[in-house]
Scaffold this motif. Sequence first.
Motif, PDB file in Angstrom:
ATOM      1  N   UNK A 152      13.117  -0.171  -5.595  1.00 28.79           N
ATOM      2  CA  UNK A 152      14.252  -0.901  -5.484  1.00 28.79           C
ATOM      3  C   UNK A 152      15.117  -1.135  -6.266  1.00 28.79           C
ATOM      4  N   UNK A 153      16.074  -0.428  -6.372  1.00 26.12           N
ATOM      5  CA  UNK A 153      17.059  -0.054  -7.587  1.00 26.12           C
ATOM      6  C   UNK A 153      18.566  -0.177  -6.865  1.00 26.12           C
ATOM      7  N   UNK A 154      19.511  -0.237  -7.900  1.00 24.51           N
ATOM      8  CA  UNK A 154      20.797  -0.563  -7.781  1.00 24.51           C
ATOM      9  C   UNK A 154      21.383   0.473  -6.842  1.00 24.51           C
ATOM     10  N   UNK A 155      21.025   1.602  -6.571  1.00 19.05           N
ATOM     11  CA  UNK A 155      21.780   2.430  -5.695  1.00 19.05           C
ATOM     12  C   UNK A 155      21.337   2.415  -4.276  1.00 19.05           C
ATOM     13  N   UNK A 156      20.228   1.862  -4.015  1.00 19.63           N
ATOM     14  CA  UNK A 156      19.587   1.454  -2.563  1.00 19.63           C
ATOM     15  C   UNK A 156      19.813   0.052  -2.229  1.00 19.63           C
ATOM     16  N   UNK A 157      20.537  -0.873  -3.096  1.00 21.72           N
ATOM     17  CA  UNK A 157      20.229  -2.162  -2.852  1.00 21.72           C
ATOM     18  C   UNK A 157      21.215  -2.561  -1.548  1.00 21.72           C
ATOM     19  N   UNK A 158      22.319  -2.076  -1.437  1.00 18.71           N
ATOM     20  CA  UNK A 158      23.136  -2.327  -0.082  1.00 18.71           C
ATOM     21  C   UNK A 158      22.415  -2.342   1.344  1.00 18.71           C
ATOM     22  N   UNK A 159      21.852  -1.296   1.572  1.00 19.17           N
ATOM     23  CA  UNK A 159      20.796  -1.076   2.942  1.00 19.17           C
ATOM     24  C   UNK A 159      19.856  -2.256   2.752  1.00 19.17           C
ATOM     25  N   UNK A 160      19.321  -2.031   1.583  1.00 17.14           N
ATOM     26  CA  UNK A 160      18.147  -3.063   1.306  1.00 17.14           C
ATOM     27  C   UNK A 160      18.473  -4.554   1.570  1.00 17.14           C
ATOM     28  N   UNK A 161      19.500  -5.116   0.850  1.00 16.12           N
ATOM     29  CA  UNK A 161      20.157  -6.367   1.107  1.00 16.12           C
ATOM     30  C   UNK A 161      20.561  -6.598   2.613  1.00 16.12           C
TER      31      UNK A 161
END
Length: 344
Positions: A152-161
């Motif tokens: 869970x890192x900054x570069x995959x945060x948008x779809x995560x959020x």
Amino acid sequence: IGNLGAAMVGGLPMISEIVRSRANIDNGARTRFADMWHSVFLLACVALIPTFLHRIPLAALAAMLVYTGFRLAHPKEFINVWRIGREQLVIFFATIVAVLATDLLIGIGIGILIKVIIHMINGVPMRSLFKPYLEVEPQNNDTCIIRAKQSAVFSNWIPFRRQLMELGLTMHQNIVLDLSETKLVDHSVMEKLHEMQDDFHAEGLTLDVVGLDMHQPLANHQLSARRAGIGKMKRITFVTSRQFAESIERTIAELSGSPVTVMPCRIVRPTESGFADVGSAQDDVRLEVVVPCNTADGIVDKIRSEQEAADFISISVEELSGFQRSEPAAPNANRQRLQTASGV
């Protein structure tokens, strides 16, 4: 679109740069509506009082710009970044140097590249850098469990959020986010999850983050990155009267959910003459539990405050190492806000 429209009527394009954002934040901005009002005020001033705008000395505007910009690189900011994590300071400093040595876009690109390299050194798989691996398990009508894997890192945060927002705020469900199977949870995600917990709370919902008890914080800060691995645990041993044992077990269950070993014993209490009177010893118990270090501190502090009325209580804490989770944590174990699972 706004810049294209402005250029078609002879206007100058503008960028959404950090100094205006910082000025908004310094004056209490909390949402993106601050950007809208910023634009409304600019438009109103240009349309209604252009003469007064021309009377503002450019030196005054430059001074405001320099002051606000200086606050972005204030020494306190470096100290704060250092407290969050040494890797964050490396990224922060490298980005500043790269921007000054090249230009803004190249410098930011170098900073992002350095952060990606650090994440890969910390064990983040390449395939999960830009895609979150999430498993959704409905629990009941108002609760949903989301299990994150890989990272869970900054570069995959948008779809995560987006997944958290859709399942939680949009569908009005409580969310239990299990991070036990992640190899790394970086500072950006820790900070955003902390903010989302407030958003859920404002809607009367909960966002419980679990599974971080066996992750090692990279710094002694509640928002520092968390890396999976062999963690340190503490064994707490309580010896007290049987009447207080039940309340101690309840406290341990509330703060950790870990199993407690209870054994009967007899406490030898000193008499007024200074000699131990074995015959007058009462029926007592010995309780043992193994929990993560940060959880152990909370348990000991709470029991100390609750058991002031106990006639006798002995608390022994031993630090253990070499523990590693073999299975993911149960989704309902250790439900707590990030502050209590921070390793601080």
